[in-house]
Design a protein around this motif. Structure first.
Motif, PDB file in Angstrom:
ATOM      1  N   ASP A 196       0.837  -1.213   0.000  1.00  0.00           N
ATOM      2  CA  ASP A 196       0.000   0.000   0.000  1.00  0.00           C
ATOM      3  C   ASP A 196       0.866   1.254   0.000  1.00  0.00           C
ATOM      4  O   ASP A 196       0.595   2.222  -0.716  1.00  0.00           O
ATOM      5  CB  ASP A 196      -0.920   0.005   1.220  1.00  0.00           C
ATOM      6  CG  ASP A 196      -2.088  -0.956   1.074  1.00  0.00           C
ATOM      7  OD1 ASP A 196      -2.775  -1.225   2.089  1.00  0.00           O
ATOM      8  OD2 ASP A 196      -2.319  -1.446  -0.060  1.00  0.00           O
ATOM      9  N   LYS A 240       2.431   1.844  -3.403  1.00  0.00           N
ATOM     10  CA  LYS A 240       1.427   2.276  -4.380  1.00  0.00           C
ATOM     11  C   LYS A 240       1.144   3.764  -4.226  1.00  0.00           C
ATOM     12  O   LYS A 240       1.074   4.513  -5.205  1.00  0.00           O
ATOM     13  CB  LYS A 240       0.131   1.499  -4.156  1.00  0.00           C
ATOM     14  CG  LYS A 240       0.051   0.121  -4.776  1.00  0.00           C
ATOM     15  CD  LYS A 240      -1.335  -0.433  -4.474  1.00  0.00           C
ATOM     16  CE  LYS A 240      -1.534  -1.806  -4.987  1.00  0.00           C
ATOM     17  NZ  LYS A 240      -2.866  -2.349  -4.601  1.00  0.00           N
ATOM     18  N   GLU A 288      -5.304   5.380 -10.978  1.00  0.00           N
ATOM     19  CA  GLU A 288      -6.153   5.064  -9.819  1.00  0.00           C
ATOM     20  C   GLU A 288      -5.564   3.846  -9.115  1.00  0.00           C
ATOM     21  O   GLU A 288      -5.084   2.917  -9.775  1.00  0.00           O
ATOM     22  CB  GLU A 288      -7.571   4.742 -10.308  1.00  0.00           C
ATOM     23  CG  GLU A 288      -8.566   4.475  -9.192  1.00  0.00           C
ATOM     24  CD  GLU A 288      -9.947   4.153  -9.729  1.00  0.00           C
ATOM     25  OE1 GLU A 288     -10.474   4.952 -10.528  1.00  0.00           O
ATOM     26  OE2 GLU A 288     -10.493   3.092  -9.357  1.00  0.00           O
ATOM     27  N   ILE A 289      -5.555   3.865  -7.796  1.00  0.00           N
ATOM     28  CA  ILE A 289      -5.034   2.710  -7.050  1.00  0.00           C
ATOM     29  C   ILE A 289      -6.051   2.270  -6.011  1.00  0.00           C
ATOM     30  O   ILE A 289      -6.972   3.027  -5.666  1.00  0.00           O
ATOM     31  CB  ILE A 289      -3.692   3.027  -6.343  1.00  0.00           C
ATOM     32  CG1 ILE A 289      -3.858   4.183  -5.328  1.00  0.00           C
ATOM     33  CG2 ILE A 289      -2.596   3.334  -7.330  1.00  0.00           C
ATOM     34  CD1 ILE A 289      -2.638   4.410  -4.465  1.00  0.00           C
ATOM     35  N   GLU A 290      -5.860   1.062  -5.529  1.00  0.00           N
ATOM     36  CA  GLU A 290      -6.730   0.512  -4.491  1.00  0.00           C
ATOM     37  C   GLU A 290      -5.837   0.111  -3.317  1.00  0.00           C
ATOM     38  O   GLU A 290      -4.884  -0.669  -3.507  1.00  0.00           O
ATOM     39  CB  GLU A 290      -7.464  -0.717  -5.047  1.00  0.00           C
ATOM     40  CG  GLU A 290      -8.757  -1.030  -4.341  1.00  0.00           C
ATOM     41  CD  GLU A 290      -9.548  -2.089  -5.091  1.00  0.00           C
ATOM     42  OE1 GLU A 290     -10.650  -1.768  -5.588  1.00  0.00           O
ATOM     43  OE2 GLU A 290      -9.058  -3.233  -5.186  1.00  0.00           O
ATOM     44  N   VAL A 291      -6.138   0.649  -2.149  1.00  0.00           N
ATOM     45  CA  VAL A 291      -5.321   0.339  -0.970  1.00  0.00           C
ATOM     46  C   VAL A 291      -6.233   0.069   0.206  1.00  0.00           C
ATOM     47  O   VAL A 291      -7.432   0.350   0.155  1.00  0.00           O
ATOM     48  CB  VAL A 291      -4.344   1.488  -0.632  1.00  0.00           C
ATOM     49  CG1 VAL A 291      -3.339   1.694  -1.737  1.00  0.00           C
ATOM     50  CG2 VAL A 291      -5.086   2.777  -0.316  1.00  0.00           C
ATOM     51  N   SER A 292      -5.647  -0.436   1.285  1.00  0.00           N
ATOM     52  CA  SER A 292      -6.421  -0.727   2.490  1.00  0.00           C
ATOM     53  C   SER A 292      -6.943   0.568   3.103  1.00  0.00           C
ATOM     54  O   SER A 292      -6.275   1.612   3.035  1.00  0.00           O
ATOM     55  CB  SER A 292      -5.557  -1.431   3.531  1.00  0.00           C
ATOM     56  OG  SER A 292      -4.880  -2.527   2.953  1.00  0.00           O
ATOM     57  N   SER A 293      -8.104   0.486   3.706  1.00  0.00           N
ATOM     58  CA  SER A 293      -8.677   1.632   4.424  1.00  0.00           C
ATOM     59  C   SER A 293      -7.711   2.030   5.540  1.00  0.00           C
ATOM     60  O   SER A 293      -7.258   1.185   6.312  1.00  0.00           O
ATOM     61  CB  SER A 293     -10.037   1.225   5.005  1.00  0.00           C
ATOM     62  OG  SER A 293     -10.485   2.213   5.889  1.00  0.00           O
ATOM     63  N   LEU A 308     -11.108  -2.110   1.217  1.00  0.00           N
ATOM     64  CA  LEU A 308     -10.264  -1.423   0.229  1.00  0.00           C
ATOM     65  C   LEU A 308     -10.913  -0.117  -0.202  1.00  0.00           C
ATOM     66  O   LEU A 308     -12.142  -0.028  -0.302  1.00  0.00           O
ATOM     67  CB  LEU A 308     -10.061  -2.317  -0.995  1.00  0.00           C
ATOM     68  CG  LEU A 308      -9.313  -3.630  -0.731  1.00  0.00           C
ATOM     69  CD1 LEU A 308      -9.214  -4.465  -2.007  1.00  0.00           C
ATOM     70  CD2 LEU A 308      -7.917  -3.368  -0.179  1.00  0.00           C
ATOM     71  N   VAL A 309     -10.091   0.882  -0.440  1.00  0.00           N
ATOM     72  CA  VAL A 309     -10.581   2.168  -0.938  1.00  0.00           C
ATOM     73  C   VAL A 309      -9.824   2.511  -2.220  1.00  0.00           C
ATOM     74  O   VAL A 309      -8.662   2.121  -2.394  1.00  0.00           O
ATOM     75  CB  VAL A 309     -10.401   3.303   0.099  1.00  0.00           C
ATOM     76  CG1 VAL A 309     -11.245   3.029   1.329  1.00  0.00           C
ATOM     77  CG2 VAL A 309      -8.941   3.502   0.462  1.00  0.00           C
ATOM     78  N   ARG A 310     -10.490   3.250  -3.091  1.00  0.00           N
ATOM     79  CA  ARG A 310      -9.853   3.673  -4.348  1.00  0.00           C
ATOM     80  C   ARG A 310      -9.406   5.126  -4.216  1.00  0.00           C
ATOM     81  O   ARG A 310     -10.143   5.965  -3.689  1.00  0.00           O
ATOM     82  CB  ARG A 310     -10.823   3.513  -5.517  1.00  0.00           C
ATOM     83  CG  ARG A 310     -11.077   2.036  -5.876  1.00  0.00           C
ATOM     84  CD  ARG A 310     -11.996   1.894  -7.064  1.00  0.00           C
ATOM     85  NE  ARG A 310     -13.311   2.443  -6.798  1.00  0.00           N
ATOM     86  CZ  ARG A 310     -13.952   3.275  -7.624  1.00  0.00           C
ATOM     87  NH1 ARG A 310     -13.403   3.665  -8.753  1.00  0.00           N
ATOM     88  NH2 ARG A 310     -15.146   3.718  -7.314  1.00  0.00           N
ATOM     89  N   VAL A 362     -10.180  10.348  -2.275  1.00  0.00           N
ATOM     90  CA  VAL A 362     -10.665   8.996  -2.037  1.00  0.00           C
ATOM     91  C   VAL A 362     -12.026   8.886  -2.706  1.00  0.00           C
ATOM     92  O   VAL A 362     -12.937   9.684  -2.423  1.00  0.00           O
ATOM     93  CB  VAL A 362     -10.780   8.709  -0.525  1.00  0.00           C
ATOM     94  CG1 VAL A 362     -11.309   7.298  -0.303  1.00  0.00           C
ATOM     95  CG2 VAL A 362      -9.434   8.872   0.154  1.00  0.00           C
TER      96      VAL A 362
END
Lengths: 172, 271
Positions: A110, A113, A125-130, A154-156, A170
């Motif tokens: 994360d 990224k 655009e990425i997706e990572v843990s909240s 997960l949040v974008r 976000v």
């Protein structure tokens, strides 16, 4: 010695970093062999500077010595395979995420990224843990975040231009 | 895009200075853009467009690998050509060096062995690049911290042969020239007396450091007074082409670099 062999021997010696392959006595004057350290140092420092610039939060998370260790490990195991400086950082990200020794740390992926999105706007655009973004901001600013990291949610995130400055957004 | 002749002392564009530069409340007349910083698209492309609309630029790369023997990286060359077409630099330059071998990149400027084979290889590759880009190339002399045992040419002979056989131009890095001669206890004026001055398109000036008796071109310091003296001598010898101050690390504020431009520009006063 033919021209190609000149370059081969020089290249191997410089890319070998601290190792002294002893191949250059036929090619270089004696003074020059000791001056080769300038090119070895340039190679390592150049890469370290680029990666430090593109991965500011990762460097803080790992600590400078560990960051340098992984950068050097990358150079020895993989090397720079593109003339593009941006590609170097992207390849380093892939390498780090794939390292077995870092697999147990769920946050590494994360952090790299978010670092790469911030420094290169890549990918769009990425997706990572909240909570990972807040943790990244904490690493950068030093200000403590109250947000709890939830690896199951997960949040974008995208990068936007807000009042002339780049900022994260976000996506809901 | 701004059609304007490049003149005087400019700066190498550095991202931390970009926003200040785009205020256009300064007298820096032109900028040299490291094209390798723009190989991938991003917000910096918009910024460069804004700059280019107001100021002329030259584009300088580090990855052509003129002295190398690897097959051409056509993706890289194609990208350079696209950027040249998009941003319309007044000229384009790279280095008389090798920077990659067997698919591994050094991202450094390694000196070409000054042998007949090294010369012929460099000539062939410069001719190819000029044909590919459809424009003349400007090639820069590099610092040489090593000497190869075999050398069929002196540095100035080697450069002159390349200029003559390819019709390319020279980006004379004054700091590199001085460092190469200081490190060998030689007088750079002898180099200048032999150099084909009419092929010089541009200068570079930078600031280096001394490390255990060896001068190194680190691009981390102010331009030394002896470099400005050399620039003044070159002006007096008849070459009044534009120059750029390079600063990579230990980067001061843009206001400090503007002062450097003013200081170095003083070399032309009274001439």
């Amino acid at each position: 010695m033919d021209y190609k062999s000149y370059l081969s021997n020089m290249s191997q010696e410089i890319l070998g970093l601290d190792k002294d392959l002893g191949q250059l006595g036929e090619i270089l004057s004696e003074d020059s062999i000791s001056n080769l350290k300038v090119y070895k140092k340039n190679y390592m420092n150049h890469v370290f500077n680029i990666l430090s610039g593109d991965f500011p939060a990762l460097k803080k998370y790992l600590g400078e010595n560990n960051f340098y260790f992984f950068a050097r490990k990358y150079l020895i195991e993989v090397g720079i395979q593109s003339p593009s400086i941006a590609e170097l950082s992207r390849a380093f990200k892939v390498y780090l995420v794939g390292l077995h020794s870092l697999h147990e740390d769920d946050l590494i992926e994360d952090i790299v990224k978010i670092d790469l999105l911030w420094s290169q706007s890549y990918p769009q655009e990425i997706e990572v843990s909240s909570g990972a973004l807040e943790f990244w901001q904490e690493l950068i600013s030093g200000d403590k975040s109250e947000k709890v990291i939830n690896l199951d949610v997960l949040v974008r995130i995208v990068l936007i231009n807000y009042k002339g400055e780049q900022a994260f957004k976000v996506l809901t | 895009m701004k059609k304007q002749k490049i003149e005087g002392i400019g700066l190498s564009l550095r991202f931390p200075h970009f926003n200040e530069i785009l205020k256009f409340n300064h007298n820096v007349p032109w900028f040299e853009v490291i094209v390798d910083d723009f190989l991938v698209d991003g917000p910096h492309w918009d910024k460069l467009t804004q700059l280019r609309n107001k100021k002329p630029i030259a584009m300088h790369s580090i990855g052509m690998n003129i002295g190398g023997v690897d097959p051409w990286d056509l993706n890289y060359l194609k990208k350079l050509k696209q950027l040249y077409n998009k941003f319309q630099p007044e000229w384009v330059s790279d280095h008389l060096c090798w920077s990659a071998h067997n698919g591994k990149f050094h991202h450094d400027l390694l000196p070409i062995p000054r042998t007949n084979a090294g010369l012929e290889n460099a000539i062939d590759r410069i001719n190819y690049l000029q044909s590919y880009f459809g424009r003349p190339l400007v090639v820069e002399n590099v610092t040489q911290y090593i000497d190869y045992k075999q050398a069929d040419y002196t540095e100035v002979e080697f450069i002159n042969k390349i200029l003559e056989k390819t019709d390319c131009y020279l980006l004379l890095d004054i700091t590199n020239m001085i460092i190469n001669h200081k490190n060998r206890n030689q007088d750079y004026k002898l180099f200048l007396n032999e150099l084909q001055m009419d092929r010089i398109k541009q200068f570079h000036l930078a600031g280096g450091i001394e490390d255990n008796g060896l001068w190194i071109d680190t691009h981390t310091e102010d331009v030394k007074n002896e470099d400005i003296t050399a620039l003044k001598l070159i002006y007096e010898m008849g070459s009044r082409v534009p120059g750029v101050i390079e600063r990579d690390n230990n980067l001061p504020l843009f206001s400090v670099m503007k002062e450097e431009v003013r200081r170095v520009s003083g070399a032309s006063v009274g001439l």
